[in-house]
Design a protein around this motif. Structure first.
Motif, PDB file in Angstrom:
ATOM      1  N   CYS A  86     -86.214   4.914  42.096  1.00  0.00           N
ATOM      2  CA  CYS A  86     -86.126   3.523  41.629  1.00  0.00           C
ATOM      3  C   CYS A  86     -85.795   3.473  40.143  1.00  0.00           C
ATOM      4  O   CYS A  86     -84.949   2.676  39.713  1.00  0.00           O
ATOM      5  N   ASP A  87     -86.447   4.319  39.357  1.00  0.00           N
ATOM      6  CA  ASP A  87     -86.188   4.352  37.906  1.00  0.00           C
ATOM      7  C   ASP A  87     -84.730   4.686  37.615  1.00  0.00           C
ATOM      8  O   ASP A  87     -84.154   4.162  36.657  1.00  0.00           O
ATOM      9  N   TYR A  88     -84.133   5.543  38.397  1.00  0.00           N
ATOM     10  CA  TYR A  88     -82.742   5.950  38.183  1.00  0.00           C
ATOM     11  C   TYR A  88     -81.818   4.732  38.176  1.00  0.00           C
ATOM     12  O   TYR A  88     -80.800   4.724  37.500  1.00  0.00           O
ATOM     13  N   GLN A  89     -82.198   3.711  38.909  1.00  0.00           N
ATOM     14  CA  GLN A  89     -81.349   2.525  39.058  1.00  0.00           C
ATOM     15  C   GLN A  89     -81.603   1.467  37.992  1.00  0.00           C
ATOM     16  O   GLN A  89     -80.977   0.403  38.011  1.00  0.00           O
ATOM     17  N   ARG A  90     -82.496   1.738  37.051  1.00  0.00           N
ATOM     18  CA  ARG A  90     -82.786   0.792  35.980  1.00  0.00           C
ATOM     19  C   ARG A  90     -81.549   0.573  35.114  1.00  0.00           C
ATOM     20  O   ARG A  90     -80.830   1.510  34.787  1.00  0.00           O
ATOM     21  N   SER A  91     -81.348  -0.659  34.705  1.00  0.00           N
ATOM     22  CA  SER A  91     -80.170  -0.986  33.900  1.00  0.00           C
ATOM     23  C   SER A  91     -80.282  -0.501  32.459  1.00  0.00           C
ATOM     24  O   SER A  91     -79.274  -0.404  31.761  1.00  0.00           O
TER      25      SER A  91
ATOM     26  N   ARG B 124     -79.812   9.258  32.889  1.00  0.00           N
ATOM     27  CA  ARG B 124     -79.697   9.390  34.349  1.00  0.00           C
ATOM     28  C   ARG B 124     -79.427  10.839  34.752  1.00  0.00           C
ATOM     29  O   ARG B 124     -79.935  11.318  35.768  1.00  0.00           O
TER      30      ARG B 124
ATOM     31  N   THR C  11     -81.638   7.218  49.923  1.00  0.00           N
ATOM     32  CA  THR C  11     -81.443   6.726  48.555  1.00  0.00           C
ATOM     33  C   THR C  11     -80.837   7.811  47.676  1.00  0.00           C
ATOM     34  O   THR C  11     -79.894   7.549  46.912  1.00  0.00           O
TER      35      THR C  11
ATOM     36  N   ARG D  69     -77.163   8.195  48.528  1.00  0.00           N
ATOM     37  CA  ARG D  69     -76.365   7.088  48.002  1.00  0.00           C
ATOM     38  C   ARG D  69     -76.155   7.225  46.496  1.00  0.00           C
ATOM     39  O   ARG D  69     -75.028   7.093  45.994  1.00  0.00           O
ATOM     40  N   LEU D  70     -77.232   7.513  45.771  1.00  0.00           N
ATOM     41  CA  LEU D  70     -77.123   7.625  44.314  1.00  0.00           C
ATOM     42  C   LEU D  70     -76.217   8.780  43.902  1.00  0.00           C
ATOM     43  O   LEU D  70     -75.425   8.649  42.955  1.00  0.00           O
TER      44      LEU D  70
ATOM     45  N   GLU E 143     -72.584   7.801  44.631  1.00  0.00           N
ATOM     46  CA  GLU E 143     -72.110   6.795  43.670  1.00  0.00           C
ATOM     47  C   GLU E 143     -71.881   7.385  42.288  1.00  0.00           C
ATOM     48  O   GLU E 143     -71.060   6.886  41.525  1.00  0.00           O
ATOM     49  N   ASN E 144     -72.612   8.434  41.954  1.00  0.00           N
ATOM     50  CA  ASN E 144     -72.554   9.029  40.611  1.00  0.00           C
ATOM     51  C   ASN E 144     -72.150  10.497  40.681  1.00  0.00           C
ATOM     52  O   ASN E 144     -72.594  11.310  39.877  1.00  0.00           O
TER      53      ASN E 144
END
Length: 135
Positions: free
Chosen positions: A46-51, A58, A85, A88-89, A92-93
């Protein structure tokens, strides 16, 4: 393993501040192994997705996540949602993490029993990215 051109110490200091990671003033090659915790895998996904995280942060957080997920797989405490998750991450990266993924995939090892617990999952992710979606 060379960590691209990132300033590791600054990134770690920032992650310690933003995420409350343990600070032990250890900035060696395997800091992620020192702070990984399979019980916090979901939290760090969840933290990885923080803006408010930049690519450097990251990058180093993903090292912690992969190490933590490796332990979670080893202790049979990983959830399907965490796996989905992570996949997906990383897809995406992929560009940001590709050379680290190759290290964890350990392509040179042909005996599956000698792989890290996470290696088969990492191999699967790489192959899916390189081959594209299945039809």
């Amino acid at each position: 393993m060379k960590d691209l051109e990132f300033n590791k110490q600054n990134s770690i200091d920032s992650l310690v501040s933003k995420l409350g990671l343990p600070s032990n003033n250890y900035y060696g090659d395997h800091w992620e192994s020192e702070v990984c915790d399979h019980k916090r895998t979901r939290e760090w996904l969840c933290d990885y997705q923080r803006s408010d995280l930049n690519d450097e942060e990251r990058y180093f957080l993903m090292l912690i996540i992969i190490e933590s997920m490796d332990d979670a797989i080893k202790y049979d405490s990983v959830t399907n949602q965490e796996v989905l998750t992570l996949k997906r991450l990383l897809k995406e990266n992929y560009t940001l993490h590709s050379h680290v993924l190759d290290d964890f995939a350990n392509w040179e090892e042909t005996d599956l029993e000698n792989l890290l617990p996470i290696s088969p999952l990492i191999r699967e992710i790489i192959l899916e990215v390189k081959d594209g979606p299945e039809c």
